[in-house]
Design an enzyme around this catalytic site. Structure first.
Site, PDB file in Angstrom:
ATOM      1  N   PHE A 171       0.813  -1.228   0.000  1.00 28.36           N
ATOM      2  CA  PHE A 171       0.000   0.000   0.000  1.00 28.36           C
ATOM      3  C   PHE A 171       0.845   1.278   0.000  1.00 28.36           C
ATOM      4  O   PHE A 171       0.355   2.340  -0.342  1.00 28.36           O
ATOM      5  CB  PHE A 171      -0.928   0.017   1.237  1.00 28.36           C
ATOM      6  CG  PHE A 171      -0.210   0.444   2.506  1.00 28.36           C
ATOM      7  CD1 PHE A 171      -0.018   1.790   2.796  1.00 28.36           C
ATOM      8  CD2 PHE A 171       0.316  -0.496   3.386  1.00 28.36           C
ATOM      9  CE1 PHE A 171       0.662   2.187   3.952  1.00 28.36           C
ATOM     10  CE2 PHE A 171       0.995  -0.111   4.529  1.00 28.36           C
ATOM     11  CZ  PHE A 171       1.183   1.234   4.813  1.00 28.36           C
ATOM     12  N   LYS A 195      -1.476  -7.495  -9.112  1.00 29.96           N
ATOM     13  CA  LYS A 195      -2.421  -7.449  -7.994  1.00 29.96           C
ATOM     14  C   LYS A 195      -1.996  -6.313  -7.080  1.00 29.96           C
ATOM     15  O   LYS A 195      -1.102  -6.465  -6.254  1.00 29.96           O
ATOM     16  CB  LYS A 195      -2.438  -8.761  -7.202  1.00 29.96           C
ATOM     17  CG  LYS A 195      -3.631  -8.779  -6.245  1.00 29.96           C
ATOM     18  CD  LYS A 195      -3.400  -9.584  -4.985  1.00 29.96           C
ATOM     19  CE  LYS A 195      -2.838  -8.806  -3.836  1.00 29.96           C
ATOM     20  NZ  LYS A 195      -3.649  -7.701  -3.300  1.00 29.96           N
ATOM     21  N   GLU A 198      -4.870  -4.061  -1.850  1.00 24.04           N
ATOM     22  CA  GLU A 198      -6.318  -3.898  -1.701  1.00 24.04           C
ATOM     23  C   GLU A 198      -6.643  -2.620  -0.929  1.00 24.04           C
ATOM     24  O   GLU A 198      -7.790  -2.195  -0.876  1.00 24.04           O
ATOM     25  CB  GLU A 198      -6.929  -5.126  -1.010  1.00 24.04           C
ATOM     26  CG  GLU A 198      -6.459  -5.402   0.413  1.00 24.04           C
ATOM     27  CD  GLU A 198      -5.129  -6.183   0.492  1.00 24.04           C
ATOM     28  OE1 GLU A 198      -4.334  -6.093  -0.459  1.00 24.04           O
ATOM     29  OE2 GLU A 198      -4.909  -6.851   1.518  1.00 24.04           O
ATOM     30  N   CYS A 303       9.645   1.980   3.209  1.00 23.05           N
ATOM     31  CA  CYS A 303      10.565   0.889   3.569  1.00 23.05           C
ATOM     32  C   CYS A 303      11.980   1.415   3.723  1.00 23.05           C
ATOM     33  O   CYS A 303      12.832   0.743   4.289  1.00 23.05           O
ATOM     34  CB  CYS A 303      10.532  -0.203   2.522  1.00 23.05           C
ATOM     35  SG  CYS A 303      11.185   0.359   0.964  1.00 23.05           S
ATOM     36  N   GLU A 403       9.331  -3.767  12.901  1.00 23.47           N
ATOM     37  CA  GLU A 403       9.276  -2.642  11.967  1.00 23.47           C
ATOM     38  C   GLU A 403       8.027  -1.846  12.339  1.00 23.47           C
ATOM     39  O   GLU A 403       6.908  -2.361  12.225  1.00 23.47           O
ATOM     40  CB  GLU A 403       9.155  -3.168  10.524  1.00 23.47           C
ATOM     41  CG  GLU A 403       9.101  -2.060   9.498  1.00 23.47           C
ATOM     42  CD  GLU A 403       8.844  -2.561   8.076  1.00 23.47           C
ATOM     43  OE1 GLU A 403       8.148  -3.581   7.908  1.00 23.47           O
ATOM     44  OE2 GLU A 403       9.328  -1.910   7.137  1.00 23.47           O
TER      45      GLU A 403
END
Ligand code: NAD
Length: 518
Positions: A171, A195, A198, A303, A403
């Site tokens: 995301f 993909k 979502e 990240c 994290e």
């Protein structure tokens, strides 16, 4: 330029291909068309600044996912034989179209993901650079050749596409990460089933629509939606040859193992814990500004965020200055021009981050700045956490082992550079790190000794441009070919080596076959 107030609302979002005007359901993208899923299962799409439901994401049915793969399989048959210049031209056009729609893409990202508008443009820009690099495919995909490997015999190697590939994205960069994947897959002659996350699939939908406008034939890129079942489908489908994944450790390890077990090539970029090391000789103001932006930008949901700082020697006294700078950041919904820190992606993320801050207190850390209960006027239901600074962090604390993926900076201390290097090299992750110093010898030593895939010297977020590759290492990466750049080209191509023999005269009638291995 997009007006800062002309933020994508559910209404304006529904005018894009991402959500149908009537149902506000995110469509699939199959055979070059936005297609409504026939599923009965949906995931709510929410605006992280308000938690208002702005759409719904279908969990595609198996039949629909099969259609997507079949479409990509059929498209591959002709796309792989398209001239390399034709493929390059689609990328030239795609980059121009992304620039044209930069404002719309950024507005959609801010709406669905929450980051500030300038940061959303950065998200698009870093993906756009990969598209620009993909325009060089005629030289990037060159093979190798050698004449006279034997008498009258030549060998050449071709770099050929694999077939149907798949991309599974997270995301936090809804535009950049799909753009790490499908442009490079396509330009090398593959097709792709994508993909997207979502939690914010809108940007990916807009990008594949732009790919069609750029001349990418129908079927070359298809988009399916869903969660775990969709991922399992991708890992198991026999016609999918390779999977590019970016996301969390849990999903990344799972996809790497399941995909590899099924004989697929998998590249898996996962979680991180990036440390910044501040030496006492660093340029103080510059360094604290860099650290602040890298720790709290995008609400820490990068990240490559610098989530941990190690203050070395006399730099240990800089803590109050770091806290003071963090305190000044403005927390607000991402479409407001004054916003420095937007919301987290979901309620669950906010709860998780606040729990980690509370846990740090219990474990004896000094929470020097706590953004847990921040209230943003007009957005009281949003997923906001203010900048937070946890000092006195030790390697065994949960806030260090996990994290955090929120606007939280962990502060550690070290006597000297060697101690700082030990802390970092003992951490399982190896995505990135940064050193702040004015001493070249210190910098060289750090670069040499540190075991991380991406190193910044006075550069807080050293994400390489696409002529290099994104080279996260150790616990942050599984696979042997990284994303984009030369490694990305390798990932999406396989070698075919042809050895040919041409001689005009025939052998004498009594010649014997040569039986020994030549
Ligand atoms: P995520 O793993 O939850 O989701 C990523 C994708 O995997 C989504 O498409 C999702 O549907 C799917 N997925 C999620 N859980 C799954 C499971 N258990 N099994 C199968 N599929 C699953 O990641 P996220 O929360 O969307 O993204 C944040 C994470 O991504 C952070 O850990 C961040 O460090 C990482 N990330 C890494 C990089 C990198 O280059 N190393 C870049 C961006 C983000």
């Amino acid at each position: 330029m997009l007006s800062r107030l002309a933020v994508a609302t559910p209404r304006s979002l529904s005018s894009s291909a991402a959500v149908s005007a009537k149902a506000e359901t995110v469509k699939m993208w199959i055979d070059g068309k936005a297609v409504e899923s026939k599923t009965s299962e949906y995931i709510d799409l929410t605006n992280p600044a308000t938690n208002e439901v702005i759409g719904r994401v279908p969990k595609c049915t198996t039949a629909e996912m099969n259609d997507a793969v079949e479409s990509s399989k059929q498209a591959f048959k002709s796309w792989k034989n398209t001239s390399v210049l034709t493929r390059a031209h689609t990328m030239f056009r795609l980059q121009a179209l992304i620039r044209r729609d930069m404002g719309k893409l950024a507005a959609n990202i801010t709406l669905e993901q929450g980051k500030t508008l300038p940061d959303a443009e950065g998200d698009v820009n870093r993906g756009l650079q990969v598209v620009e690099h993909a325009c060089s495919v005629p030289s990037l995909q060159l093979g190798e050749t050698l004449n006279n490997v034997s008498k009258d015999m030549d060998t050449y190697s071709l770099r050929l596409p694999l077939g149907v590939t798949a991309g599974i994205t997270p995301f936090n960069f809804p535009a950049m990460i799909p753009l790490w994947m499908f442009p490079l897959a396509l330009v090398t002659g593959n097709t792709m089933v994508l993909k997207p996350s979502e939690q914010d699939p809108g940007a990916a939908m807009m990008l594949v629509e732009l790919a069609k406008e750029a001349g990418v034939p129908d079927g070359c890129v298809n988009v399916i939606h869903g969660a775990h079942k969709t991922v399992d489908f991708i890992c198991d489908h026999p016609d999918i040859r390779a999977i590019s994944f970016v996301g969390s450790d849990q999903a990344g390890k799972y996809i790497y193992e399941r995909g590899s077990r099924n004989g697929k090539r998998v590249q898996s970029n996962m979680g991180a814990k990036n440390h910044g090391v501040i030496m006492p000789d660093a340029a103080k103001e510059h360094t604290i500004n860099q650290l602040t932006a890298a720790a709290f930008g995008a609400a820490g949901q990068r990240c490559m965020a610098l989530t941990t700082v190690i203050l070395v020697g006399e730099a240990r006294s800089w803590l109050p200055d770091i806290v003071a700078k963090a305190k000044k950041l403005k927390v607000n919904a991402g479409h407001h021009a004054d916003s420095d820190v937007g919301p987290l992606i979901s309620k669950a993320s906010k709860q998780r981050v606040e729990k980690l801050i509370a846990g740090a207190k219990k474990e004896g850390a000094n929470v020097a700045l706590d953004g847990s209960n921040v209230v943003v006027k007009g957005y009281e239901s949003g997923n906001f956490v203010g900048p937070s600074v946890i000092a006195g962090v030790k390697p065994n604390m949960e806030c260090y082992r996990e994290e955090i993926f929120g606007p939280v900076l962990c502060v550690m201390e070290a006597e000297n550079l060697d101690e700082a290097i030990d802390i970092i090299n003992n951490n399982p992750y190896g995505n990135g790190t940064a050193l702040f110093t004015t001493n070249g010898v210190t910098a060289r030593r750090f670069t040499n000794e540190i075991d991380c895939g991406q190193v910044g010297i006075n550069v807080p977020i050293p994400v390489p441009l696409p002529m290099f590759s994104f080279t996260g290492s150790r616990g942050s990466f599984l696979g042997d070919q990284n994303f984009y750049g030369k490694a990305g080209m390798n990932f999406y191509t396989q070698w075919k080596t042809v050895t040919q023999f041409w001689r005009s005269d025939d052998a004498p009638a009594d010649a014997r076959p040569q039986m020994a291995f030549p």
